[in-house]
Design a protein around this motif. Sequence first.
Motif, PDB file in Angstrom:
ATOM      1  N   HIS A  77       6.061  16.702   1.590  1.00  0.00           N
ATOM      2  CA  HIS A  77       6.168  18.013   2.225  1.00  0.00           C
ATOM      3  C   HIS A  77       7.522  18.574   1.822  1.00  0.00           C
ATOM      4  O   HIS A  77       8.484  17.829   1.698  1.00  0.00           O
ATOM      5  N   GLU A  78       7.597  19.873   1.622  1.00  0.00           N
ATOM      6  CA  GLU A  78       8.856  20.438   1.144  1.00  0.00           C
ATOM      7  C   GLU A  78       9.970  20.426   2.190  1.00  0.00           C
ATOM      8  O   GLU A  78      11.139  20.413   1.845  1.00  0.00           O
ATOM      9  N   ARG A  79       9.635  20.386   3.485  1.00  0.00           N
ATOM     10  CA  ARG A  79      10.663  20.406   4.517  1.00  0.00           C
ATOM     11  C   ARG A  79      10.689  19.170   5.412  1.00  0.00           C
ATOM     12  O   ARG A  79      11.578  19.034   6.234  1.00  0.00           O
ATOM     13  N   LYS A  80       9.711  18.292   5.286  1.00  0.00           N
ATOM     14  CA  LYS A  80       9.638  17.114   6.158  1.00  0.00           C
ATOM     15  C   LYS A  80       9.681  15.852   5.318  1.00  0.00           C
ATOM     16  O   LYS A  80       9.505  15.884   4.107  1.00  0.00           O
ATOM     17  N   GLN A  81       9.896  14.719   6.000  1.00  0.00           N
ATOM     18  CA  GLN A  81       9.900  13.438   5.304  1.00  0.00           C
ATOM     19  C   GLN A  81       8.505  13.144   4.768  1.00  0.00           C
ATOM     20  O   GLN A  81       7.501  13.541   5.352  1.00  0.00           O
ATOM     21  N   SER A  82       8.464  12.417   3.656  1.00  0.00           N
ATOM     22  CA  SER A  82       7.162  12.068   3.089  1.00  0.00           C
ATOM     23  C   SER A  82       6.489  10.980   3.929  1.00  0.00           C
ATOM     24  O   SER A  82       7.138  10.238   4.654  1.00  0.00           O
ATOM     25  N   ILE A  83       5.177  10.913   3.807  1.00  0.00           N
ATOM     26  CA  ILE A  83       4.370   9.953   4.555  1.00  0.00           C
ATOM     27  C   ILE A  83       3.733   8.992   3.568  1.00  0.00           C
ATOM     28  O   ILE A  83       3.194   9.407   2.546  1.00  0.00           O
ATOM     29  N   LEU A  84       3.800   7.716   3.874  1.00  0.00           N
ATOM     30  CA  LEU A  84       3.211   6.681   3.042  1.00  0.00           C
ATOM     31  C   LEU A  84       1.953   6.157   3.730  1.00  0.00           C
ATOM     32  O   LEU A  84       1.993   5.765   4.897  1.00  0.00           O
ATOM     33  N   ALA A  85       0.831   6.192   3.013  1.00  0.00           N
ATOM     34  CA  ALA A  85      -0.443   5.737   3.578  1.00  0.00           C
ATOM     35  C   ALA A  85      -1.033   4.657   2.684  1.00  0.00           C
ATOM     36  O   ALA A  85      -1.004   4.763   1.462  1.00  0.00           O
ATOM     37  N   VAL A  86      -1.556   3.615   3.325  1.00  0.00           N
ATOM     38  CA  VAL A  86      -2.249   2.548   2.608  1.00  0.00           C
ATOM     39  C   VAL A  86      -3.656   2.468   3.190  1.00  0.00           C
ATOM     40  O   VAL A  86      -3.835   2.327   4.393  1.00  0.00           O
ATOM     41  N   TYR A  87      -4.652   2.582   2.309  1.00  0.00           N
ATOM     42  CA  TYR A  87      -6.052   2.527   2.704  1.00  0.00           C
ATOM     43  C   TYR A  87      -6.626   1.184   2.285  1.00  0.00           C
ATOM     44  O   TYR A  87      -6.535   0.793   1.127  1.00  0.00           O
ATOM     45  N   VAL A  88      -7.202   0.454   3.238  1.00  0.00           N
ATOM     46  CA  VAL A  88      -7.740  -0.875   2.979  1.00  0.00           C
ATOM     47  C   VAL A  88      -9.230  -0.883   3.315  1.00  0.00           C
ATOM     48  O   VAL A  88      -9.599  -0.806   4.492  1.00  0.00           O
ATOM     49  N   PRO A  89     -10.113  -0.971   2.299  1.00  0.00           N
ATOM     50  CA  PRO A  89     -11.540  -1.095   2.598  1.00  0.00           C
ATOM     51  C   PRO A  89     -11.852  -2.506   3.089  1.00  0.00           C
ATOM     52  O   PRO A  89     -11.414  -3.485   2.504  1.00  0.00           O
ATOM     53  N   LEU A  90     -12.560  -2.593   4.216  1.00  0.00           N
ATOM     54  CA  LEU A  90     -12.847  -3.883   4.828  1.00  0.00           C
ATOM     55  C   LEU A  90     -14.288  -3.857   5.336  1.00  0.00           C
ATOM     56  O   LEU A  90     -14.567  -3.254   6.369  1.00  0.00           O
ATOM     57  N   GLN A  91     -15.196  -4.483   4.612  1.00  0.00           N
ATOM     58  CA  GLN A  91     -16.627  -4.489   4.911  1.00  0.00           C
ATOM     59  C   GLN A  91     -17.129  -3.070   5.109  1.00  0.00           C
ATOM     60  O   GLN A  91     -17.090  -2.284   4.185  1.00  0.00           O
ATOM     61  N   GLN A  92     -17.591  -2.714   6.291  1.00  0.00           N
ATOM     62  CA  GLN A  92     -18.121  -1.379   6.558  1.00  0.00           C
ATOM     63  C   GLN A  92     -17.085  -0.438   7.163  1.00  0.00           C
ATOM     64  O   GLN A  92     -17.440   0.568   7.762  1.00  0.00           O
ATOM     65  N   HIS A  93     -15.802  -0.782   7.021  1.00  0.00           N
ATOM     66  CA  HIS A  93     -14.733   0.012   7.621  1.00  0.00           C
ATOM     67  C   HIS A  93     -13.680   0.369   6.583  1.00  0.00           C
ATOM     68  O   HIS A  93     -13.544  -0.306   5.561  1.00  0.00           O
ATOM     69  N   LEU A  94     -12.932   1.414   6.869  1.00  0.00           N
ATOM     70  CA  LEU A  94     -11.752   1.766   6.096  1.00  0.00           C
ATOM     71  C   LEU A  94     -10.591   1.771   7.069  1.00  0.00           C
ATOM     72  O   LEU A  94     -10.565   2.553   8.023  1.00  0.00           O
ATOM     73  N   VAL A  95      -9.650   0.858   6.851  1.00  0.00           N
ATOM     74  CA  VAL A  95      -8.477   0.749   7.716  1.00  0.00           C
ATOM     75  C   VAL A  95      -7.345   1.512   7.043  1.00  0.00           C
ATOM     76  O   VAL A  95      -7.075   1.323   5.858  1.00  0.00           O
ATOM     77  N   THR A  96      -6.677   2.370   7.794  1.00  0.00           N
ATOM     78  CA  THR A  96      -5.594   3.185   7.269  1.00  0.00           C
ATOM     79  C   THR A  96      -4.305   2.844   8.006  1.00  0.00           C
ATOM     80  O   THR A  96      -4.268   2.870   9.233  1.00  0.00           O
ATOM     81  N   TYR A  97      -3.269   2.522   7.246  1.00  0.00           N
ATOM     82  CA  TYR A  97      -1.938   2.270   7.792  1.00  0.00           C
ATOM     83  C   TYR A  97      -1.034   3.394   7.300  1.00  0.00           C
ATOM     84  O   TYR A  97      -0.974   3.668   6.109  1.00  0.00           O
ATOM     85  N   VAL A  98      -0.328   4.035   8.216  1.00  0.00           N
ATOM     86  CA  VAL A  98       0.507   5.178   7.864  1.00  0.00           C
ATOM     87  C   VAL A  98       1.877   5.017   8.496  1.00  0.00           C
ATOM     88  O   VAL A  98       2.004   4.591   9.642  1.00  0.00           O
ATOM     89  N   THR A  99       2.917   5.379   7.731  1.00  0.00           N
ATOM     90  CA  THR A  99       4.280   5.381   8.251  1.00  0.00           C
ATOM     91  C   THR A  99       5.073   6.468   7.544  1.00  0.00           C
ATOM     92  O   THR A  99       4.698   6.926   6.462  1.00  0.00           O
ATOM     93  N   VAL A 100       6.168   6.884   8.166  1.00  0.00           N
ATOM     94  CA  VAL A 100       7.078   7.824   7.516  1.00  0.00           C
ATOM     95  C   VAL A 100       7.829   7.040   6.458  1.00  0.00           C
ATOM     96  O   VAL A 100       8.337   5.949   6.718  1.00  0.00           O
ATOM     97  N   ASP A 101       7.881   7.578   5.247  1.00  0.00           N
ATOM     98  CA  ASP A 101       8.502   6.883   4.123  1.00  0.00           C
ATOM     99  C   ASP A 101       9.979   6.606   4.420  1.00  0.00           C
ATOM    100  O   ASP A 101      10.715   7.478   4.844  1.00  0.00           O
ATOM    101  N   GLY A 102      10.396   5.372   4.224  1.00  0.00           N
ATOM    102  CA  GLY A 102      11.770   4.969   4.462  1.00  0.00           C
ATOM    103  C   GLY A 102      12.063   4.589   5.904  1.00  0.00           C
ATOM    104  O   GLY A 102      13.174   4.231   6.249  1.00  0.00           O
ATOM    105  N   SER A 103      11.081   4.645   6.770  1.00  0.00           N
ATOM    106  CA  SER A 103      11.257   4.320   8.178  1.00  0.00           C
ATOM    107  C   SER A 103      11.065   2.829   8.402  1.00  0.00           C
ATOM    108  O   SER A 103      10.298   2.165   7.713  1.00  0.00           O
ATOM    109  N   ASN A 104      11.762   2.294   9.372  1.00  0.00           N
ATOM    110  CA  ASN A 104      11.609   0.891   9.748  1.00  0.00           C
ATOM    111  C   ASN A 104      10.601   0.702  10.871  1.00  0.00           C
ATOM    112  O   ASN A 104      10.412  -0.405  11.353  1.00  0.00           O
ATOM    113  N   ASP A 105       9.967   1.795  11.296  1.00  0.00           N
ATOM    114  CA  ASP A 105       8.967   1.718  12.371  1.00  0.00           C
ATOM    115  C   ASP A 105       7.729   0.966  11.891  1.00  0.00           C
ATOM    116  O   ASP A 105       7.426   0.920  10.705  1.00  0.00           O
ATOM    117  N   SER A 106       7.016   0.401  12.836  1.00  0.00           N
ATOM    118  CA  SER A 106       5.738  -0.244  12.513  1.00  0.00           C
ATOM    119  C   SER A 106       4.747   0.828  12.074  1.00  0.00           C
ATOM    120  O   SER A 106       4.739   1.926  12.621  1.00  0.00           O
TER     121      SER A 106
END
Length: 133
Positions: free
Chosen positions: A23-52
């Motif tokens: 985003h031009e004015r906000k921190q970037s977001i990092l997303a990891v998509y994990v296909p797992l059987q009949q589900h898609l699990v998405t993990y998202v965090t603010v790039d460079g953040s130490n948050d879970s």
Amino acid sequence: VGHGYQNERNEDLSGLHKLRYIHERKQSILAVYVPLQQHLVTYVTVDGSNDSPIKATVQVGMPVAAVQAKIDYLLLYPLLYRQCLPTLESTPPEALFGSLCGLSIPALASLGCTCRSMSASVLNDDLVWLRVA
């Protein structure tokens, strides 16, 4: 993508799809998509953040509207509203509606008298009054 974010890159790491949304004015977001059987699990965090990372799971075959609503509530709202001031005006409308429906009638009247925006949210919303009454 929405909310002013654009996809920067796509990495395929042995079945995982890693995307960075910028985003031009906000921190970037990092997303990891994990296909797992009949589900898609998405993990998202603010790039460079130490948050879970925040996690959401959607099932193959879910209606598009349900997937969008689930992702908005579980992923986007926590990320986008994390840096907002903790005021009622900055609360997403859906969450504010749920909070208002839990208040008593005298509390709603008091809240409606505090400011013009709360008056519109409380006193002019027929659905709130139908849920309270």
